[in-house]
Structures are given as C-alpha cells and as structure tokens.
Design a protein around this motif. Sequence first.
Motif, PDB file in Angstrom:
ATOM      1  N   TYR A 373     -12.366  16.415  -2.989  1.00 29.73           N
ATOM      2  CA  TYR A 373     -12.381  15.467  -4.108  1.00 29.73           C
ATOM      3  C   TYR A 373     -13.808  15.290  -4.612  1.00 29.73           C
ATOM      4  O   TYR A 373     -14.727  15.012  -3.845  1.00 29.73           O
ATOM      5  N   ASN A 374     -14.022  15.484  -5.912  1.00 34.30           N
ATOM      6  CA  ASN A 374     -15.364  15.333  -6.460  1.00 34.30           C
ATOM      7  C   ASN A 374     -15.360  14.402  -7.674  1.00 34.30           C
ATOM      8  O   ASN A 374     -16.246  14.456  -8.507  1.00 34.30           O
ATOM      9  N   GLY A 375     -14.336  13.548  -7.798  1.00 31.08           N
ATOM     10  CA  GLY A 375     -14.247  12.637  -8.930  1.00 31.08           C
ATOM     11  C   GLY A 375     -13.341  13.162 -10.022  1.00 31.08           C
ATOM     12  O   GLY A 375     -12.882  12.415 -10.858  1.00 31.08           O
ATOM     13  N   GLY A 376     -13.058  14.453 -10.019  1.00 33.60           N
ATOM     14  CA  GLY A 376     -12.206  15.006 -11.059  1.00 33.60           C
ATOM     15  C   GLY A 376     -11.064  15.811 -10.490  1.00 33.60           C
ATOM     16  O   GLY A 376     -10.112  16.125 -11.174  1.00 33.60           O
ATOM     17  N   GLY A 377     -11.148  16.167  -9.185  1.00 31.33           N
ATOM     18  CA  GLY A 377     -10.059  16.893  -8.554  1.00 31.33           C
ATOM     19  C   GLY A 377      -9.101  15.932  -7.896  1.00 31.33           C
ATOM     20  O   GLY A 377      -9.107  14.738  -8.156  1.00 31.33           O
ATOM     21  N   ARG A 378      -8.280  16.424  -6.998  1.00 34.71           N
ATOM     22  CA  ARG A 378      -7.357  15.524  -6.298  1.00 34.71           C
ATOM     23  C   ARG A 378      -6.828  16.210  -5.039  1.00 34.71           C
ATOM     24  O   ARG A 378      -6.950  17.419  -4.891  1.00 34.71           O
ATOM     25  N   TYR A 379      -6.262  15.407  -4.133  1.00 34.33           N
ATOM     26  CA  TYR A 379      -5.518  15.951  -3.005  1.00 34.33           C
ATOM     27  C   TYR A 379      -4.093  16.178  -3.461  1.00 34.33           C
ATOM     28  O   TYR A 379      -3.481  15.300  -4.049  1.00 34.33           O
ATOM     29  N   LEU A 380      -3.542  17.350  -3.191  1.00 31.52           N
ATOM     30  CA  LEU A 380      -2.179  17.612  -3.626  1.00 31.52           C
ATOM     31  C   LEU A 380      -1.175  16.740  -2.888  1.00 31.52           C
ATOM     32  O   LEU A 380      -0.147  16.380  -3.417  1.00 31.52           O
ATOM     33  N   LYS A 381      -1.494  16.415  -1.637  1.00 29.90           N
ATOM     34  CA  LYS A 381      -0.538  15.641  -0.841  1.00 29.90           C
ATOM     35  C   LYS A 381      -1.058  14.238  -0.550  1.00 29.90           C
ATOM     36  O   LYS A 381      -0.535  13.546   0.305  1.00 29.90           O
ATOM     37  N   LYS A 382      -2.096  13.835  -1.267  1.00 24.96           N
ATOM     38  CA  LYS A 382      -2.655  12.519  -1.021  1.00 24.96           C
ATOM     39  C   LYS A 382      -3.172  11.942  -2.324  1.00 24.96           C
ATOM     40  O   LYS A 382      -3.923  12.586  -3.041  1.00 24.96           O
ATOM     41  N   ARG A 383      -2.742  10.736  -2.661  1.00 24.82           N
ATOM     42  CA  ARG A 383      -3.202  10.110  -3.894  1.00 24.82           C
ATOM     43  C   ARG A 383      -4.678   9.738  -3.794  1.00 24.82           C
ATOM     44  O   ARG A 383      -5.186   9.437  -2.716  1.00 24.82           O
ATOM     45  N   TYR A 384      -5.333   9.708  -4.945  1.00 27.88           N
ATOM     46  CA  TYR A 384      -6.755   9.366  -4.991  1.00 27.88           C
ATOM     47  C   TYR A 384      -7.002   7.976  -4.400  1.00 27.88           C
ATOM     48  O   TYR A 384      -7.958   7.762  -3.642  1.00 27.88           O
ATOM     49  N   ILE A 385      -6.122   7.023  -4.704  1.00 27.34           N
ATOM     50  CA  ILE A 385      -6.334   5.646  -4.230  1.00 27.34           C
ATOM     51  C   ILE A 385      -6.163   5.518  -2.721  1.00 27.34           C
ATOM     52  O   ILE A 385      -6.461   4.462  -2.154  1.00 27.34           O
ATOM     53  N   ASP A 386      -5.661   6.578  -2.075  1.00 27.83           N
ATOM     54  CA  ASP A 386      -5.519   6.550  -0.618  1.00 27.83           C
ATOM     55  C   ASP A 386      -6.677   7.253   0.089  1.00 27.83           C
ATOM     56  O   ASP A 386      -6.706   7.339   1.315  1.00 27.83           O
ATOM     57  N   THR A 387      -7.619   7.782  -0.668  1.00 32.13           N
ATOM     58  CA  THR A 387      -8.713   8.535  -0.049  1.00 32.13           C
ATOM     59  C   THR A 387      -9.855   7.610   0.361  1.00 32.13           C
ATOM     60  O   THR A 387     -10.012   6.503  -0.159  1.00 32.13           O
ATOM     61  N   ASP A 388     -10.693   8.101   1.274  1.00 29.93           N
ATOM     62  CA  ASP A 388     -11.879   7.342   1.691  1.00 29.93           C
ATOM     63  C   ASP A 388     -12.855   7.199   0.529  1.00 29.93           C
ATOM     64  O   ASP A 388     -13.551   6.184   0.415  1.00 29.93           O
ATOM     65  N   GLU A 389     -12.915   8.242  -0.313  1.00 27.92           N
ATOM     66  CA  GLU A 389     -13.804   8.183  -1.477  1.00 27.92           C
ATOM     67  C   GLU A 389     -13.449   7.007  -2.375  1.00 27.92           C
ATOM     68  O   GLU A 389     -14.334   6.293  -2.882  1.00 27.92           O
ATOM     69  N   PHE A 390     -12.148   6.791  -2.576  1.00 22.45           N
ATOM     70  CA  PHE A 390     -11.723   5.690  -3.438  1.00 22.45           C
ATOM     71  C   PHE A 390     -12.101   4.342  -2.818  1.00 22.45           C
ATOM     72  O   PHE A 390     -12.601   3.447  -3.516  1.00 22.45           O
ATOM     73  N   LYS A 391     -11.861   4.189  -1.535  1.00 22.64           N
ATOM     74  CA  LYS A 391     -12.162   2.912  -0.873  1.00 22.64           C
ATOM     75  C   LYS A 391     -13.651   2.574  -0.960  1.00 22.64           C
ATOM     76  O   LYS A 391     -14.028   1.425  -1.188  1.00 22.64           O
ATOM     77  N   THR A 392     -14.473   3.604  -0.801  1.00 20.07           N
ATOM     78  CA  THR A 392     -15.924   3.394  -0.922  1.00 20.07           C
ATOM     79  C   THR A 392     -16.298   3.028  -2.350  1.00 20.07           C
ATOM     80  O   THR A 392     -17.086   2.100  -2.594  1.00 20.07           O
ATOM     81  N   LYS A 393     -15.711   3.752  -3.305  1.00 23.10           N
ATOM     82  CA  LYS A 393     -15.978   3.500  -4.724  1.00 23.10           C
ATOM     83  C   LYS A 393     -15.536   2.099  -5.121  1.00 23.10           C
ATOM     84  O   LYS A 393     -16.223   1.405  -5.882  1.00 23.10           O
TER      85      LYS A 393
END
Length: 572
Positions: A373-393
């Motif tokens: 994830y680099n701000g424009g990609g995504r996890y195919l099996k994981k939503r952005y809001i569930d990622t550690d990057e999102f929680k930090t952001k």
Amino acid sequence: MNFFPTPYPGELLYSILGRYAVRSGNIGDIHNFEDLFSTRSCIATVELPSRLNALIKNMPINSEYTAEYFINNHTLFPFYAAFISPDRAEEIIDLMKNGKGDVSYIKIGLVSNSIPLNKYFKFCPKCFKEDIDTFGEPYWHRVHQVTGVLICPKHKIPIYNSKDLIRGGNRQRFIISSIENCIVEEKIEYPQKLTEKMIWMVKDAEILLKGNYDFRSQEWFKSQFRARLIEKGYARLNNYIHQKKLREDFINFYSEEYLDIVKASVSTTSQNWLSSMVRNNNRNTYVLRYLLLARFLEIPIDTLFNKKIGLDTENDDLKEDNIDAYQELWDEKLKELVKLNLSIREIAATLNSTPKTIRKSIDKLDIKPFWKYNGGGRYLKKRYIDTDEFKTKLKTSREQWLELLDKYPNKSSNKIKQNNQALYRWLTKYDIEWLRSHARSSDGRRNIVNWEKRDAELIEKVKLAVKAMEEGKPERITWTTIGSRLGVSGWLSKRRDKLPQTKEYIESVKENLRDFQIRKIKWAIDELDKNDKEITFWNLSGTAGVKPRYMESIKENIKSIILKKGHDCKLF
C-alpha cells in the motif's frame, strides 16, 4: 381472395392491404380480415404485420408472393431489425409469419426503447402528386414511416404528418393515403445545417430497408465501434472511454437542435444513451442511434456490417486486423507489471490508464498478487481502513486538525481548511463524524445542530414535496427523491434517526417499485381518457412508461383499476 393489388415501389404492406380493403366490396372492415388472414382476431399493424403465412395461403391461385418477400420489401422489419442478433431476427420473422404481432414488437425492442414510434402516417407532398400522376392513386411509402426520418429521400423536402393516427381509433380498419388526410396546412422549413443531417439519416435508413446485410451479434458491433473510438482518440485499449470529450464532439457534430428533433438528445450527465452504448454492455438501443454513432465515427454502413475494423500497426504480433488482439496484449502487459510488485498507481501510469480501471481489470483477469500500500494501491483481500497504514494516518490526521484549531482559535473550520485542503479532504472521506464533532463556526463556537427544531421545520417541507410528487406525472416517492427535491439529499437519509417525525412520515408514504408502477398506470388511464385514446395494453405501457414484463406482473391490479374507472377490459 379473387384478386390482390400489385405492390407499388417502396409501398408499405399496410398500404397494399388498405387498397385491397377499398376494392374488396366488403361492407364491414372485419370481413377484410377474414379475406386476408382467415380470422377476425387480428389488427391492422403498420411496422411489423403478423399472420403473413395465412395471407400467402389466401392469395389468388398461382400467386408468386411469399411471406419473406413482403417482410423484406414492404415492411419496416429490415430497418428495425438491422442491429439485432441472428437468432432474435429469425424468431421475429417466425412471429410475423405465424405468431402474435404484439410479441414481435417486444422482441425487436420497439416497446422498451425510449424513442416513441410515429403517431401519424407521414407523406411527402411531391411523392403524393407523382403517385397520382403515375399510378392513379397515392400510397404510404415505408421509408416515410420510419421514426427519425424527416426528409423525403427522393425530393429532399420535409415530410408531413397526415390527419390520421397510426394507433388511434378502430385498429381493425386500414387507413389509405388520400386527398382528405394528406393535407399540408403549414409549410415546414428546416435550416440548411439540419437538412444536411436529415438527408444523411434518410439515406442510411434506405440502405437498411433494402435488407442486404447479414444479421450480426452485439459483440460484432461493439468491436466495430470500439476500434474506431480508439482510432479517433475517444477510448483506450483498456476500455477507458473519454466520455466528456466524446459527448461534446458528438453534440458539436450534430447540434443539440437536431438531436432533440430526432429524440436522441445527449444529456450532460454520464447516464445517457451514448455513454451506455459505448460501454461494455449488451443492450440494444434504437436503430437510429446506431446510425448516428456510425456516421459520427465515419463508418460506412457497408463497413459496419461486413468489414472488420482494426487499427494500423507495425507490430508483427497484430497482423490479424482485429481489435481484440490489442486487448490481449494489454492484458498480458498488465500481468507482467503485476509480477514486478508495482503499486496500482505505478501500473496505471505505465499503461496510460486509471487506478480504477486497473483494479477492475485485475478482478476480471483473476490476478492475485501481493500488494504494497502506497496511498494509491490497495490490498485485494483487505480494505484500506483495516490496514496499519490507515490507523496511523487516522491518528496523525486527527492530531494535525486539533493542532490547527488550537493554533487559530479565532478562525472557523471553513477558514482553516482553505490552507489545509488535503488534510480536510482526507478527514471528510474517512472520518467525517469526528470532523463534524470537532468543527468550529464563524463566531468561534462549535457547530451544534438543533435536530428537534430541524425535524419540526423539515416535516412540513417534506409533506409539500410529497404532495407535489403525487400530482402531475408520477414520480416515485423515496428518501432519495424527496431529498433531491428539497436539496438535502446529501444528509437526509443518513440523518433519518435524528428526525423522528420526518422519518415516520416518509416511511408511511414511500413506495416500492410495484406500488409506484400501479400509480403510474392510474395516471396513464386518466391521461388516455383526457386525450380520447383507447385503453389498450400498449397505450398504457407507453403512456405510463412501464415495461411490458412489469405490466404482466400487475395485470390483475390493472384490470381492477380499469373496471373501477368504468372501462371495458376485453381489449386489455
């Protein structure tokens, strides 16, 4: 039959049968149907007549006419069926020979498309005079009866409405062309720029009426249009369409005035027939629209039907002259880039595409890579809001906003956001409730909504809006349509729990699709009554805007409504 009139050049079969009725000597109109079709349960149909095998069987001895001859040379079938699949075409031909005429109208799409058929028989004044001089009588020319044709192909002058309705009054009577109903009361003059477009259309319509082309699948026409769209810069190999540019150039080419006249207006929204037609869908649309797009893209009709359109290329791998080969290469390139563990944004930039299109293609091709994830990609099996990057952001963004509120105690949230657009947009997208609870008004106080007061004020406005929607042409009553009328569609439905009075009222009056269709039927019956039109299945369907397949599901309700309003249901 002891005789049958000789068809005139380009004469509509309906007109030929009308001339038989005049000469038959039958006192009642119904007896003409017994002569022609050996039945009384039949109607005089203009575009797609049926029971043609029975007509051929009743022909005078040694007659050489066939059902195919009449279908191809004296009906509108070759025009209206030009862009349907071979299987569907054969099915409709069989219905015209043996089946029910109303079913063929459904199968060919004349009921479901948004362009209404002509209301009146049409004629060219010069053709009318020449027919009398040459044959001793006028007749209905089939090219003049095509919806969207406004110019006579022979004389290049406007054609006119006759005095007789095509679908009005007695449907078991043939109406012939005569000096009584073919009267020019007011001369029509079109601007030269519109006349040119109208001549294009009638020329193309004549070509289709000759019926010299094989039926093709929707995939064939989609591929033809797609290749030329790419060639002219309106599309990319990855199926992306430059909809705005296409729409603007299309309107400039034809003019809004002409498109309005032929009922082919292209709205400014993304939901219009042109955008739907060039997308990847299998829906048929009205024939005239295929001709409009083909002419715009400079595709001759012969090429559209018979020659596979491709793109010029020096690539040895693409010598097949087939646009599908380009798509295959694009797909392979996408797979290669995925293996390099690039982000979706990086892949989109490489392929001159968009992240949204890349995601769709990944799902379509069933690619299952590991994505960083680099701000424009995504996890195919994981939503952005569930990622550690999102929680930090999320954490850092909230802290930044609170710091700004402390730094500028006398500024409103609106003022603060002007110099912090990126932060504000991110919080609006992902943390709107928190942002609202930490907003500040122009006087320095937090924005606090008095929902009780708003509910009391809003319910009165909602009642007025619903009343307006119940009057005039029906509009479905839903949370969305009410919010749209009041200009509050952005929050009305989302805040319904804070508006108990309004919620209770809307829930009590909102309509499901079935209830809305029944209300439209009631309105349509009143409209037909007002205009002295017959209450029939097709009149109701067309006036109400309810498709036949939905009409069948509420048929009993419709019959009950018709009876309550004092009408006979026998014709329904």
